[in-house]
Write an enzyme that holds these catalytic residues in place. Structure first.
Site, PDB file in Angstrom:
ATOM      1  N   GLY A  12      47.574  43.001  34.352  1.00 17.58           N
ATOM      2  CA  GLY A  12      48.692  42.324  34.996  1.00 17.58           C
ATOM      3  C   GLY A  12      48.585  40.817  34.888  1.00 17.58           C
ATOM      4  O   GLY A  12      49.589  40.101  34.928  1.00 17.58           O
ATOM      5  N   GLU A  66      44.297  48.157  30.484  1.00 19.36           N
ATOM      6  CA  GLU A  66      44.756  49.280  31.309  1.00 19.36           C
ATOM      7  C   GLU A  66      44.342  50.633  30.736  1.00 19.36           C
ATOM      8  O   GLU A  66      44.012  51.553  31.471  1.00 19.36           O
ATOM      9  CB  GLU A  66      46.263  49.232  31.474  1.00 19.36           C
ATOM     10  CG  GLU A  66      46.765  48.120  32.376  1.00 19.36           C
ATOM     11  CD  GLU A  66      46.996  46.801  31.636  1.00 19.36           C
ATOM     12  OE1 GLU A  66      46.419  46.602  30.552  1.00 19.36           O
ATOM     13  OE2 GLU A  66      47.747  45.966  32.170  1.00 19.36           O
ATOM     14  N   ALA A  70      46.151  43.697  38.090  1.00 17.12           N
ATOM     15  CA  ALA A  70      46.597  44.236  39.380  1.00 17.12           C
ATOM     16  C   ALA A  70      45.353  44.539  40.207  1.00 17.12           C
ATOM     17  O   ALA A  70      44.251  44.666  39.664  1.00 17.12           O
ATOM     18  CB  ALA A  70      47.400  45.516  39.143  1.00 17.12           C
ATOM     19  N   GLU A 109      50.092  40.002  31.746  1.00 15.79           N
ATOM     20  CA  GLU A 109      51.535  40.275  31.886  1.00 15.79           C
ATOM     21  C   GLU A 109      52.228  39.161  32.654  1.00 15.79           C
ATOM     22  O   GLU A 109      53.355  38.782  32.336  1.00 15.79           O
ATOM     23  CB  GLU A 109      51.736  41.642  32.544  1.00 15.79           C
ATOM     24  CG  GLU A 109      51.347  42.782  31.606  1.00 15.79           C
ATOM     25  CD  GLU A 109      51.366  44.124  32.293  1.00 15.79           C
ATOM     26  OE1 GLU A 109      50.653  44.306  33.303  1.00 15.79           O
ATOM     27  OE2 GLU A 109      52.075  45.005  31.823  1.00 15.79           O
TER      28      GLU A 109
HETATM   29  N1  T1G Z   1      41.084  44.842  41.050  1.00 17.95           N
HETATM   30  C1  T1G Z   1      40.260  44.918  42.113  1.00 17.95           C
HETATM   31  N2  T1G Z   1      38.960  44.520  42.093  1.00 17.95           N
HETATM   32  C2  T1G Z   1      38.491  44.049  40.923  1.00 17.95           C
HETATM   33  C3  T1G Z   1      39.288  43.954  39.769  1.00 17.95           C
HETATM   34  C4  T1G Z   1      40.639  44.384  39.864  1.00 17.95           C
HETATM   35  N3  T1G Z   1      41.471  44.297  38.842  1.00 17.95           N
HETATM   36  N4  T1G Z   1      38.521  43.438  38.771  1.00 17.95           N
HETATM   37  C5  T1G Z   1      37.309  43.216  39.306  1.00 17.95           C
HETATM   38  N5  T1G Z   1      37.281  43.576  40.587  1.00 17.95           N
HETATM   39  C6  T1G Z   1      36.134  43.473  41.495  1.00 17.95           C
HETATM   40  C7  T1G Z   1      34.963  44.315  41.052  1.00 17.95           C
HETATM   41  O1  T1G Z   1      35.101  45.637  41.545  1.00 17.95           O
HETATM   42  C8  T1G Z   1      33.813  43.570  41.687  1.00 17.95           C
HETATM   43  O2  T1G Z   1      33.814  43.917  43.069  1.00 17.95           O
HETATM   44  C9  T1G Z   1      34.235  42.104  41.584  1.00 17.95           C
HETATM   45  O3  T1G Z   1      35.658  42.130  41.429  1.00 17.95           O
HETATM   46  C10 T1G Z   1      33.627  41.381  40.416  1.00 17.95           C
HETATM   47  O4  T1G Z   1      33.929  42.171  39.260  1.00 17.95           O
HETATM   48  C11 T1G Z   1      50.115  46.288  36.224  1.00 17.95           C
HETATM   49  C12 T1G Z   1      48.218  48.116  36.460  1.00 17.95           C
HETATM   50  C13 T1G Z   1      37.484  40.493  35.378  1.00 17.95           C
HETATM   51  C14 T1G Z   1      36.014  40.880  33.387  1.00 17.95           C
HETATM   52  O5  T1G Z   1      41.067  46.276  34.222  1.00 17.95           O
HETATM   53  O6  T1G Z   1      37.192  43.695  33.670  1.00 17.95           O
HETATM   54  O7  T1G Z   1      46.576  45.199  35.790  1.00 17.95           O
HETATM   55  O8  T1G Z   1      31.510  44.963  43.142  1.00 17.95           O
HETATM   56  O9  T1G Z   1      31.551  42.716  38.754  1.00 17.95           O
HETATM   57  O10 T1G Z   1      31.364  41.184  35.509  1.00 17.95           O
HETATM   58  O11 T1G Z   1      49.642  46.558  33.952  1.00 17.95           O
HETATM   59  O12 T1G Z   1      35.934  42.546  36.705  1.00 17.95           O
HETATM   60  O13 T1G Z   1      31.836  42.547  43.777  1.00 17.95           O
HETATM   61  O14 T1G Z   1      32.748  44.374  45.248  1.00 17.95           O
HETATM   62  O15 T1G Z   1      33.399  43.228  37.084  1.00 17.95           O
HETATM   63  O16 T1G Z   1      32.405  38.901  36.102  1.00 17.95           O
HETATM   64  C15 T1G Z   1      43.661  45.604  34.711  1.00 17.95           C
HETATM   65  C16 T1G Z   1      39.048  44.736  35.496  1.00 17.95           C
HETATM   66  C17 T1G Z   1      43.935  46.224  36.049  1.00 17.95           C
HETATM   67  C18 T1G Z   1      40.179  44.126  34.702  1.00 17.95           C
HETATM   68  C19 T1G Z   1      35.051  40.198  35.578  1.00 17.95           C
HETATM   69  N6  T1G Z   1      42.533  44.694  34.814  1.00 17.95           N
HETATM   70  N7  T1G Z   1      38.005  43.764  35.808  1.00 17.95           N
HETATM   71  O17 T1G Z   1      33.817  40.799  35.283  1.00 17.95           O
HETATM   72  O18 T1G Z   1      32.734  40.826  37.578  1.00 17.95           O
HETATM   73  S1  T1G Z   1      45.271  47.365  35.969  1.00 17.95           S
HETATM   74  C20 T1G Z   1      41.292  45.138  34.557  1.00 17.95           C
HETATM   75  C21 T1G Z   1      37.123  43.367  34.836  1.00 17.95           C
HETATM   76  C22 T1G Z   1      46.633  46.388  35.735  1.00 17.95           C
HETATM   77  C23 T1G Z   1      49.038  46.193  35.191  1.00 17.95           C
HETATM   78  C24 T1G Z   1      47.906  47.131  35.418  1.00 17.95           C
HETATM   79  C25 T1G Z   1      36.016  42.479  35.299  1.00 17.95           C
HETATM   80  C26 T1G Z   1      36.177  40.988  34.899  1.00 17.95           C
HETATM   81  P1  T1G Z   1      32.400  43.951  43.861  1.00 17.95           P
HETATM   82  P2  T1G Z   1      32.842  42.329  38.117  1.00 17.95           P
HETATM   83  P3  T1G Z   1      32.496  40.379  36.079  1.00 17.95           P
END
Ligand code: T1G
Length: 684
Positions: A101, A124, A62, A104
């Site tokens: 997500g 999450e 998400a 999911e």
């Molecule tokens: N939402 C918004 N921005 C995100 C994002 C996300 N999920 N993931 C990364 N970014 C932004 C990050 O802030 C950065 O921004 C840029 O993308 C590059 O990220 C319903 C509710 C995918 C392994 O927890 O683990 O789904 O600094 O530097 O090192 O059940 O990003 O460039 O402006 O980390 O190559 C669950 C979180 C969400 C994954 C890539 N998902 N992201 O790593 O790049 S909750 C996560 C990561 C959810 C559902 C629930 C990593 C990555 P900027 P980065 P990276």
């Protein structure tokens, strides 16, 4: 540019997401997916569907930036239900990281294919929440509870090969470039099958889950999950997948999700997520600055720090030359590195091959001249300015032009060290934290004359060796140790007023720290920098060291230790402390835990505010990163500055004023007072 596009190839509808940087499932993406599902259902020419992503990864979850804002339809659960209820089979084509997500969505698809390098996970819980779009209900039905619980409760992703083995993937596509074509071929193949796979996913694989599975899992993970609230919610949601019908389980997940996504721990952990990424940004550096190649690293000093530092580069495949003064010290240091690697290999975290490769990249030497061709040299010698200056003077005469000269000093003035060379632009501080091969924090100390290119190269190198780098200006103790000193000052003062070492430590243990100041002192050794011949019994530490109480390593320090290193408060120490307290002239009193906590933590927040005022740290969240990654500040409170925002800056100021008599030489930061007066926060 549409974030979701569709095209028909043969009889397969190919749905492509293009929402850089990580294809987060923002509102536009969700709407586009919903529209694509309607198109698939209504077009008789479409026999199957493939959902794929452009860019570096499948949906990474998400859009975390949408949290805390008014919801925008369609919700992710609605989109996933539409995928699952599509009358034609839907195939997810996965590369990169299918996370949260994103996984999911893939679970809502009827089939999942991936390239071997892909990773799949439900992280999450690391954001203080639980999967909120069916993950806790669908994943156990696909892979079973035993495999699903660790994925959901720890948040750690699994590699594609393991995902295939557990039944989460239906096929692996070896030719990574051919993923889309392979997914289309897979979709055409399943289109011909009569049995609709939705029922197969809702298998009764969870029916045979023993009720003890959950409590066993709780017990096995209790220590690691201590203080975090979301893991228990994750377990309860999976329990509901077993004990309740699917529709009821989904409701249970939704209720738990709504509760935790609005909770303080989730706000703190989301702050940590973005803070870690913000710390990589240096506001006044041009984005396209050239990064210098670091092909060979020199380390001066083969002690605990030097050896630990060396391992960071060896593990990243960067050759290291380690220089010592004496052969026995060099041999000892090299031996420690080998032992550390062998122990890691015994735990199965690295292979013996990796150990051998790392060690083959390590060269020992007694001669500075062997450092001449290094691109970077890091000194980890004794913490005395005169010694540091001698080392840098020698390096200046030996190192090739364009080499970076770094000091691992914990406190000393990097500008002064730089001035002892003819190339101050090439001097920087790289402050590692012990054990340097384990602790994630690296304070990068920017000297007044450190060149931007040197700073940018150090920041990039930090990422290469897996560190969380935070830029600090030059002051005594930089960011972390300067704030630690503020805390230690109060801890020592509280002893003089009647508090006991174990009581003070317990307050920080209860707050969520791994240990308190006196436990830390025992671990580090009370005799660090202490000289028996010069000791005059003038301080508590003097007396403890004189009595052989030199810390955990001697079986006693502030605490007594048994053979298993279990610690117990010491009557002898309490008597010594009471003696000094009586002599201090301070009134002795019982001091409550609340006062101890305020007196330890509020001065740290104040020091952090002063550090911001002086421009030593770029932003408040950088200070949080230092304390989370270098000192064990509990992540679920966000770090000292985020925690102060939650407590309320006016409460912090009031506390500092209330205890003013006990902290006569503490100056309250004007930034802190100003923000408190305006009702503002450090972290926006
Ligand atoms: N939402 C918004 N921005 C995100 C994002 C996300 N999920 N993931 C990364 N970014 C932004 C990050 O802030 C950065 O921004 C840029 O993308 C590059 O990220 C319903 C509710 C995918 C392994 O927890 O683990 O789904 O600094 O530097 O090192 O059940 O990003 O460039 O402006 O980390 O190559 C669950 C979180 C969400 C994954 C890539 N998902 N992201 O790593 O790049 S909750 C996560 C990561 C959810 C559902 C629930 C990593 C990555 P900027 P980065 P990276």
């Amino acid at each position: 540019m549409s974030v979701i596009s569709t095209r028909i190839q043969g009889d397969v509808l190919v749905v492509t997401a293009d929402n850089p940087p990580v294809n987060a499932l923002g509102a536009a993406v969700r709407q586009g997916l919903m529209d694509a599902m309607r198109q698939a259902a209504s077009d008789d020419a479409v026999k199957a569907v493939v959902i794929r992503c452009d860019g570096r990864t499948f949906f990474a979850g998400a859009d975390i930036t949408e949290f805390g804002k008014p919801p925008v339809s369609p919700s992710l659960p609605e989109v996933i239900d539409a995928i699952e209820n599509c009358p034609k089979p839907v195939v997810a084509a996965i590369h990169g990281t299918a996370l949260g997500g994103g996984l999911e969505v893939a679970l809502g698809c009827h089939y999942r294919v991936a390239v071997p390098s892909a990773k799949l996970g439900l992280p999450e819980v690391k954001l203080g929440i639980l999967p909120g779009a069916g993950g806790t209900q669908r994943l156990p039905r696909v892979v079973g509870v035993e495999a699903a619980l660790p994925m959901i409760v720890t948040g750690d992703p699994v590699p594609a090969k393991k995902a295939k083995a557990m039944g989460l993937l239906d096929a692996l596509v070896e030719d990574e470039a051919g993923l889309e074509d392979a997914a289309i071929a897979f979709a055409q193949d399943v289109a011909g099958r009569s049995e609709h796979p939705v029922s197969s996913r809702r298998s009764d694989r969870i029916a045979d889950t023993p009720p003890s599975a959950f409590d066993d899992f709780r017990k096995a993970n209790a220590r690691r999950l201590k203080g975090f609230e979301a893991p228990e919610a994750c377990i309860q949601a999976v329990e509901a997948a077993v004990s309740q019908p699917y529709e009821e389980g989904i409701k249970t997940e939704r209720v738990l999700f709504q509760k935790f996504v609005t909770g303080t721990q989730s706000k703190a952990l989301r702050h940590v997520f973005f803070a870690e990424r913000a710390a990589q940004k240096i506001d006044d550096l041009p984005k396209d600055i050239e990064i210098l190649p670091i092909r060979k690293v020199g380390i001066i000093g083969a002690g605990t720090m030097g050896g630990g530092i060396a391992m960071n580069f060896l593990s990243a495949g960067i050759p290291v030359t380690m220089v010592e003064m004496k052969q026995d010290a060099l041999d000892r240091g090299m031996g420690i590195i080998r032992r550390n690697y062998d122990n890691t290999a015994k735990k199965g975290r690295i292979t013996q091959q990796q150990v051998d490769t790392a060690m083959s990249n390590l060269t020992g030497s007694l001669d500075y001249a062997d450092l001449a061709d290094c691109d970077l040299v890091i000194e980890a010698v004794f913490e005395l300015m005169d010694i540091k200056k001698q080392v840098f003077g020698k390096l200046d005469s030996i190192m090739k032009p364009g080499a970076i000269l770094a000091t691992n000093t914990s406190y000393l003035n990097v500008n002064e060290i730089a001035a002892s060379t003819g190339r101050p632009e090439w001097v920087i501080g790289l402050h590692f934290f012990s054990p340097a091969n384990v602790m994630r924090l690296l304070e990068i100390v920017r000297g007044d004359r450190t060149a931007p290119q040197v700073l940018a190269t150090a920041m990039k190198l930090a990422r290469t060796i897996g560190k969380v780098a935070v830029v600090s200006g030059v002051c005594h103790g930089f960011i972390g140790n300067r704030m630690l000193a503020a805390r230690q000052k109060q801890a020592n003062a509280l002893l003089m007023e009647g508090a006991k070492p174990h009581q003070i430590d317990q307050v920080l243990l209860d707050f969520g720290f791994p240990m308190g100041p006196f436990q830390m002192a025992d671990l580090a050794g009370l005799d660090l920098g202490w000289k028996e011949e010069e000791s005059k019994g003038e301080t508590i530490r003097d007396v403890l060291c004189e009595r052989g109480r030199r810390g955990q390593k001697t079986g006693k320090g502030f605490y007594d230790y048994d053979e298993k290193r279990n610690r117990t408060p010491s009557d002898e120490v309490n008597a010594i402390v009471a003696g000094f307290a009586a002599k201090s002239g301070k009134a002795q009193r019982d001091i409550g835990d609340d006062e101890i906590r305020e007196r330890l933590l509020f001065p740290m927040v104040n020091e952090g505010a002063l550090i911001l005022e002086e421009g030593i740290a770029q932003r408040a969240s950088d200070i949080d990163m230092v304390w989370l990654n270098g000192y064990g500040w509990p992540a679920y409170t966000g770090g000292p500055m985020f925690w102060a925002d939650i407590v309320g800056l006016s409460t912090v100021v009031a506390g500092l004023e209330r205890h003013g008599d006990a902290m006569p030489d503490l100056t309250i930061s004007s930034l802190l007072k100003d923000k408190a007066a305006k009702g503002e926060r450090f972290n926006g």
